[in-house]
Design a protein around this motif. Structure first.
Motif, PDB file in Angstrom:
ATOM      1  N   GLU A   1       0.850  -1.200   0.000  1.00  0.00           N
ATOM      2  CA  GLU A   1       0.000   0.000   0.000  1.00  0.00           C
ATOM      3  C   GLU A   1       0.880   1.243   0.000  1.00  0.00           C
ATOM      4  OE1 GLU A   1      -3.551   0.312   0.188  1.00  0.00           O
ATOM      5  OE2 GLU A   1      -3.262  -1.709  -0.606  1.00  0.00           O
ATOM      6  N   PRO A   2       0.423   2.328  -0.629  1.00  0.00           N
ATOM      7  CA  PRO A   2       1.219   3.561  -0.552  1.00  0.00           C
ATOM      8  C   PRO A   2       1.238   4.093   0.871  1.00  0.00           C
ATOM      9  CG  PRO A   2      -0.869   3.963  -1.645  1.00  0.00           C
ATOM     10  CD  PRO A   2      -0.748   2.481  -1.487  1.00  0.00           C
ATOM     11  N   PRO A   3       2.365   4.670   1.305  1.00  0.00           N
ATOM     12  CA  PRO A   3       2.422   5.231   2.652  1.00  0.00           C
ATOM     13  C   PRO A   3       1.351   6.307   2.798  1.00  0.00           C
ATOM     14  CG  PRO A   3       4.585   5.255   1.614  1.00  0.00           C
ATOM     15  CD  PRO A   3       3.598   4.873   0.563  1.00  0.00           C
ATOM     16  N   SER A   4       0.582   6.219   3.877  1.00  0.00           N
ATOM     17  CA  SER A   4      -0.521   7.181   4.037  1.00  0.00           C
ATOM     18  C   SER A   4       0.053   8.519   4.483  1.00  0.00           C
ATOM     19  CB  SER A   4      -1.521   6.654   5.052  1.00  0.00           C
ATOM     20  OG  SER A   4      -0.888   6.507   6.297  1.00  0.00           O
ATOM     21  N   THR A   5       0.000   9.492   3.600  1.00  0.00           N
ATOM     22  CA  THR A   5       0.552  10.806   3.893  1.00  0.00           C
ATOM     23  C   THR A   5      -0.545  11.837   3.716  1.00  0.00           C
ATOM     24  OG1 THR A   5       2.539   9.980   2.836  1.00  0.00           O
ATOM     25  CG2 THR A   5       2.534  12.275   3.469  1.00  0.00           C
ATOM     26  N   THR A   6      -0.911  12.502   4.780  1.00  0.00           N
ATOM     27  CA  THR A   6      -1.925  13.539   4.669  1.00  0.00           C
ATOM     28  C   THR A   6      -1.255  14.886   4.442  1.00  0.00           C
ATOM     29  OG1 THR A   6      -1.867  13.838   7.024  1.00  0.00           O
ATOM     30  CG2 THR A   6      -3.514  12.314   6.179  1.00  0.00           C
TER      31      THR A   6
ATOM     32  N   ARG B   1      -1.761  17.483   6.129  1.00  0.00           N
ATOM     33  CA  ARG B   1      -1.381  17.988   7.450  1.00  0.00           C
ATOM     34  C   ARG B   1       0.012  17.493   7.829  1.00  0.00           C
ATOM     35  NH1 ARG B   1      -3.153  19.226  12.616  1.00  0.00           N
ATOM     36  NH2 ARG B   1      -2.150  17.938  14.209  1.00  0.00           N
ATOM     37  N   GLN B   2       0.244  16.202   7.537  1.00  0.00           N
ATOM     38  CA  GLN B   2       1.550  15.610   7.847  1.00  0.00           C
ATOM     39  C   GLN B   2       2.665  16.295   7.034  1.00  0.00           C
ATOM     40  OE1 GLN B   2       1.071  11.468   7.353  1.00  0.00           O
ATOM     41  NE2 GLN B   2       3.008  10.938   8.332  1.00  0.00           N
ATOM     42  N   ILE B   3       2.355  16.540   5.744  1.00  0.00           N
ATOM     43  CA  ILE B   3       3.341  17.206   4.883  1.00  0.00           C
ATOM     44  C   ILE B   3       3.650  18.602   5.418  1.00  0.00           C
ATOM     45  CG2 ILE B   3       3.743  18.127   2.573  1.00  0.00           C
ATOM     46  CD1 ILE B   3       1.999  15.861   1.516  1.00  0.00           C
ATOM     47  N   GLY B   4       2.592  19.332   5.792  1.00  0.00           N
ATOM     48  CA  GLY B   4       2.795  20.677   6.314  1.00  0.00           C
ATOM     49  C   GLY B   4       3.621  20.673   7.589  1.00  0.00           C
ATOM     50  N   LEU B   5       3.319  19.733   8.488  1.00  0.00           N
ATOM     51  CA  LEU B   5       4.078  19.664   9.740  1.00  0.00           C
ATOM     52  C   LEU B   5       5.541  19.355   9.474  1.00  0.00           C
ATOM     53  CD1 LEU B   5       1.592  17.845  12.121  1.00  0.00           C
ATOM     54  CD2 LEU B   5       2.341  20.220  12.189  1.00  0.00           C
ATOM     55  N   GLU B   6       5.778  18.414   8.537  1.00  0.00           N
ATOM     56  CA  GLU B   6       7.164  18.050   8.247  1.00  0.00           C
ATOM     57  C   GLU B   6       7.910  19.219   7.596  1.00  0.00           C
ATOM     58  OE1 GLU B   6       9.457  14.352   6.171  1.00  0.00           O
ATOM     59  OE2 GLU B   6       7.636  14.063   7.326  1.00  0.00           O
TER      60      GLU B   6
ATOM     61  N   PHE C   1       7.706   2.420  -3.496  1.00  0.00           N
ATOM     62  CA  PHE C   1       7.942   0.977  -3.551  1.00  0.00           C
ATOM     63  C   PHE C   1       9.169   0.536  -2.766  1.00  0.00           C
ATOM     64  CE2 PHE C   1       5.653   1.931  -7.517  1.00  0.00           C
ATOM     65  CZ  PHE C   1       4.527   1.192  -7.262  1.00  0.00           C
ATOM     66  N   GLY C   2       9.983   1.468  -2.311  1.00  0.00           N
ATOM     67  CA  GLY C   2      11.144   1.062  -1.542  1.00  0.00           C
ATOM     68  C   GLY C   2      10.810   1.027  -0.054  1.00  0.00           C
ATOM     69  N   PRO C   3      11.706   0.465   0.743  1.00  0.00           N
ATOM     70  CA  PRO C   3      11.497   0.498   2.192  1.00  0.00           C
ATOM     71  C   PRO C   3      11.778   1.905   2.711  1.00  0.00           C
ATOM     72  CG  PRO C   3      13.514  -0.668   1.657  1.00  0.00           C
ATOM     73  CD  PRO C   3      12.933  -0.211   0.361  1.00  0.00           C
ATOM     74  N   SER C   4      10.726   2.684   2.975  1.00  0.00           N
ATOM     75  CA  SER C   4      10.924   4.087   3.317  1.00  0.00           C
ATOM     76  C   SER C   4      10.853   4.279   4.829  1.00  0.00           C
ATOM     77  CB  SER C   4       9.865   4.946   2.639  1.00  0.00           C
ATOM     78  OG  SER C   4       8.594   4.541   3.077  1.00  0.00           O
ATOM     79  N   PRO C   5      11.833   4.956   5.386  1.00  0.00           N
ATOM     80  CA  PRO C   5      11.836   5.168   6.830  1.00  0.00           C
ATOM     81  C   PRO C   5      10.788   6.192   7.280  1.00  0.00           C
ATOM     82  CG  PRO C   5      13.735   6.213   5.825  1.00  0.00           C
ATOM     83  CD  PRO C   5      13.013   5.487   4.737  1.00  0.00           C
ATOM     84  N   ALA C   6      10.594   7.267   6.530  1.00  0.00           N
ATOM     85  CA  ALA C   6       9.630   8.295   6.918  1.00  0.00           C
ATOM     86  C   ALA C   6       8.510   8.345   5.877  1.00  0.00           C
ATOM     87  CB  ALA C   6      10.318   9.650   6.997  1.00  0.00           C
ATOM     88  N   PRO C   7       7.285   8.601   6.305  1.00  0.00           N
ATOM     89  CA  PRO C   7       6.170   8.522   5.358  1.00  0.00           C
ATOM     90  C   PRO C   7       6.184   9.592   4.284  1.00  0.00           C
ATOM     91  CG  PRO C   7       5.420   9.229   7.514  1.00  0.00           C
ATOM     92  CD  PRO C   7       6.823   8.805   7.678  1.00  0.00           C
ATOM     93  N   ALA C   8       6.805  10.751   4.528  1.00  0.00           N
ATOM     94  CA  ALA C   8       6.719  11.831   3.539  1.00  0.00           C
ATOM     95  C   ALA C   8       8.076  12.205   2.968  1.00  0.00           C
ATOM     96  CB  ALA C   8       6.059  13.058   4.168  1.00  0.00           C
ATOM     97  N   ASN C   9       9.052  11.290   3.124  1.00  0.00           N
ATOM     98  CA  ASN C   9      10.425  11.637   2.747  1.00  0.00           C
ATOM     99  C   ASN C   9      10.574  11.967   1.262  1.00  0.00           C
ATOM    100  OD1 ASN C   9      12.748  12.051   4.003  1.00  0.00           O
ATOM    101  ND2 ASN C   9      13.244   9.913   4.398  1.00  0.00           N
TER     102      ASN C   9
ATOM    103  N   MET D   1       8.949  15.202   0.050  1.00  0.00           N
ATOM    104  CA  MET D   1       9.688  16.434   0.367  1.00  0.00           C
ATOM    105  C   MET D   1      10.760  16.692  -0.684  1.00  0.00           C
ATOM    106  SD  MET D   1       8.484  17.763   2.929  1.00  0.00           S
ATOM    107  CE  MET D   1       6.864  17.100   2.936  1.00  0.00           C
ATOM    108  N   PHE D   2      11.489  15.600  -1.026  1.00  0.00           N
ATOM    109  CA  PHE D   2      12.530  15.740  -2.050  1.00  0.00           C
ATOM    110  C   PHE D   2      11.931  16.300  -3.329  1.00  0.00           C
ATOM    111  CE2 PHE D   2      15.442  12.755   0.165  1.00  0.00           C
ATOM    112  CZ  PHE D   2      16.591  13.473  -0.011  1.00  0.00           C
ATOM    113  N   VAL D   3      10.807  15.730  -3.759  1.00  0.00           N
ATOM    114  CA  VAL D   3      10.233  16.145  -5.042  1.00  0.00           C
ATOM    115  C   VAL D   3       9.720  17.576  -4.963  1.00  0.00           C
ATOM    116  CG1 VAL D   3       8.469  15.628  -6.739  1.00  0.00           C
ATOM    117  CG2 VAL D   3       9.681  13.795  -5.641  1.00  0.00           C
ATOM    118  N   LEU D   4       9.121  17.960  -3.821  1.00  0.00           N
ATOM    119  CA  LEU D   4       8.609  19.331  -3.709  1.00  0.00           C
ATOM    120  C   LEU D   4       9.749  20.336  -3.842  1.00  0.00           C
ATOM    121  CD1 LEU D   4       5.911  19.112  -0.917  1.00  0.00           C
ATOM    122  CD2 LEU D   4       5.605  19.508  -3.339  1.00  0.00           C
TER     123      LEU D   4
END
Lengths: 178, 103
Positions: A121-126, A128-133, B52-60, B63-66
């Protein structure tokens, strides 16, 4: 799922190839917009909705307009690109050879490497989570990107607005004439 | 073939198309657009590894792409402003003609 990806990728790569091979600059720019939209569709397919919308806003919306403006402002030289001189043809052949060689090397490297199986499954990223990070861990990077964008856009305005015929020394004299 | 392999192959194809276009064309705008295509291929790789890779952080990867998209936007603005400045100088944006630094 995979068929959708292949369909999007085929459209994207096809329009990118047509844009790079075409003669008409306006057609190339419009085909590249389609290609960037295809990249956004792949982001959507992968579950990165926020990045897909950023891609649509920045590439399909903004950069395409800037490119079209540049094409229209520098329109005079269209004939120059349409004449295919022998050195140009030779360079095009060399470039296509280089591109295919790079593609072959990359494809061989990708196919021969094995990756650990990722999440189904794709990592669930909201949002809000993006903004906080963005504000917490990547706050410094966000500030630096803001500074880069400001400086780059100011520089672009100065570069595009300066008329070489009316230099800084002679501009005062030019204004006094009327 | 896993989806990760497929995504990486697609982005390798996009990169090669951009590279061939940037090398082949003599129109400065098309060279810049080829470079943009190569940047897009790199962004596709970021998203593919994030998904598809083993990602440590959900939004990592996002962030790179943004940040990469923001830098690409700045680069496109500067590049097109330079093209307009070069066009003002020599009424032409062929790369072969832009070979003098002075005047």
């Amino acid at each position: 799922m995979t068929i959708a990806l292949l369909l999007i990728a085929g459209l994207m790569l096809g329009s990118a190839t047509a844009a790079m091979a075409g003669r008409n600059l306006i057609h190339s720019a419009l085909l590249l917009i389609a290609s960037w939209a295809g990249v956004a569709a792949i982001y959507l397919w992968a579950g990165a909705e926020f990045v897909a919308f950023a891609q649509v806003l920045v590439y399909v919306g903004a950069i395409s307009m800037v490119v079209l403006f540049a094409v229209l402002l520098t329109r005079q030289n269209q004939i120059a690109d349409q004449l295919i001189a022998p050195p140009t043809r030779l360079r095009a052949a060399a470039a296509v050879t280089t591109g295919s060689c790079v593609a072959a090397v990359l494809a061989a490297a990708i196919c021969s490497s094995s990756f650990a199986p990722g999440a189904a499954e794709p990592p669930s990223t909201t949002v809000r989570q993006i903004g906080l990070e963005l504000m917490r861990q990547d706050g410094a990077a966000l500030l630096i990107v803001g500074i880069i964008l400001t400086v780059a856009l100011l520089g672009a305005t100065i570069l595009a607005a300066t008329d070489p015929k009316v230099g800084p020394g002679s501009s005062r004299a030019g204004e006094d004439v009327p | 073939m896993t989806p990760l392999h497929l995504c990486l192959l697609i982005s390798a194809g996009l990169f090669s198309i951009g590279l061939a276009g940037a090398l082949a064309r003599s129109n400065t705008i098309l060279v810049l657009l080829g470079i943009e295509l190569m940047l897009n291929a790199a962004n596709l790789n970021f998203i593919a590894f994030w998904r598809f890779g083993p990602s440590p952080a959900p939004a990592n990867g996002m962030m790179f792409v943004l940040f990469s998209i923001a830098v690409a936007a700045a680069e496109a603005a500067i590049g097109l402003a330079l093209i307009i400045a070069v066009y003002r100088h020599q009424k032409n944006i062929r790369l072969q003609d832009a070979d003098t630094l002075k005047g």
